[in-house]
Design an enzyme around this catalytic site. Structure first.
Site, PDB file in Angstrom:
ATOM      1  CB  CYS A 196      44.717 -27.904  -6.675  1.00 50.93           C
ATOM      2  SG  CYS A 196      43.173 -28.002  -5.763  1.00 50.93           S
ATOM      3  CD  GLU A 224      42.827 -33.738  -1.216  1.00 50.93           C
ATOM      4  OE1 GLU A 224      41.687 -33.261  -1.129  1.00 50.93           O
ATOM      5  OE2 GLU A 224      43.539 -33.599  -2.234  1.00 50.93           O
TER       6      GLU A 224
HETATM    7 ZN    ZN Z   1      43.312 -29.623  -4.223  1.00 50.83          ZN
END
Ligand code: ZN
Length: 177
Positions: A101, A144
């Site tokens: 991420c 997401e």
């Molecule tokens: Zn992320």
């Protein structure tokens, strides 16, 4: 100007993001947030998607890089925008997938994700659409929408590890991981 990506201890990444009234989607404010998200994503060699809280905006928007939809040899890569996304269907079948991420630099872990996901969202023109995804894109949808609910992959992964310095250098250079 490069936009900073908010990092994991920032409270904006741990709260529920707010939906956008559909009549506001075409407003200059929302359009400029979408542009900022694409710019921030473009600056990250390894980025495939970004959620608005990652640039410090607590609204329900995520953008998937055109790279994900376009064959490598094609020139034109258009990012895809998902506003007020809702996952409508998930396959029963799951698989463990490697995940990182942009807000959890430089860690990786594996997360159990549904193999297929159907999402309903509005695009940047305020038009509603449905998208059936599998594999990487289904994983992106789940990652997401988690961001929009204040959840990071490290909250779900059970084997988070730090990348080796060589791996980080490789990503920074833009080599394929
Ligand atoms: Zn992320």
């Amino acid at each position: 100007m490069a936009l900073d990506i908010v990092q994991k201890d920032n409270p904006v990444l741990h709260e529920k993001a707010q939906p956008i009234p559909t009549k506001d989607i075409q407003s200059e404010k929302i359009q400029s947030i979408i542009r900022d998200m694409s710019v921030a994503l473009e600056a990250q060699h390894d980025g495939v998607a970004i959620a608005a809280p990652q640039i410090g905006v607590p609204l329900r928007i995520f953008v998937v890089s055109g790279i994900v939809f376009t064959p490598e040899d094609e020139e034109k890569k258009t990012d895809m925008v998902f506003i007020n996304p809702e996952i409508k269907k998930l396959s029963k079948q799951k698989e463990r997938m490697d995940e990182g991420c942009l807000s959890v630099r430089w860690k990786y872990g594996s997360v159990l994700r549904h193999k297929k996901a159907t999402i309903v969202a509005y695009d940047e023109h305020g038009k509603s659409f449905t998208y059936n995804a599998s594999g990487l894109l289904a994983q992106i949808f789940q990652h997401e929408t988690d961001h929009l609910d204040g959840v990071l992959f490290i909250d779900k992964a059970d084997d988070v590890r730090d990348l080796e310095p060589e791996e980080i250098e490789k990503i920074k250079r833009g080599d394929d991981a």
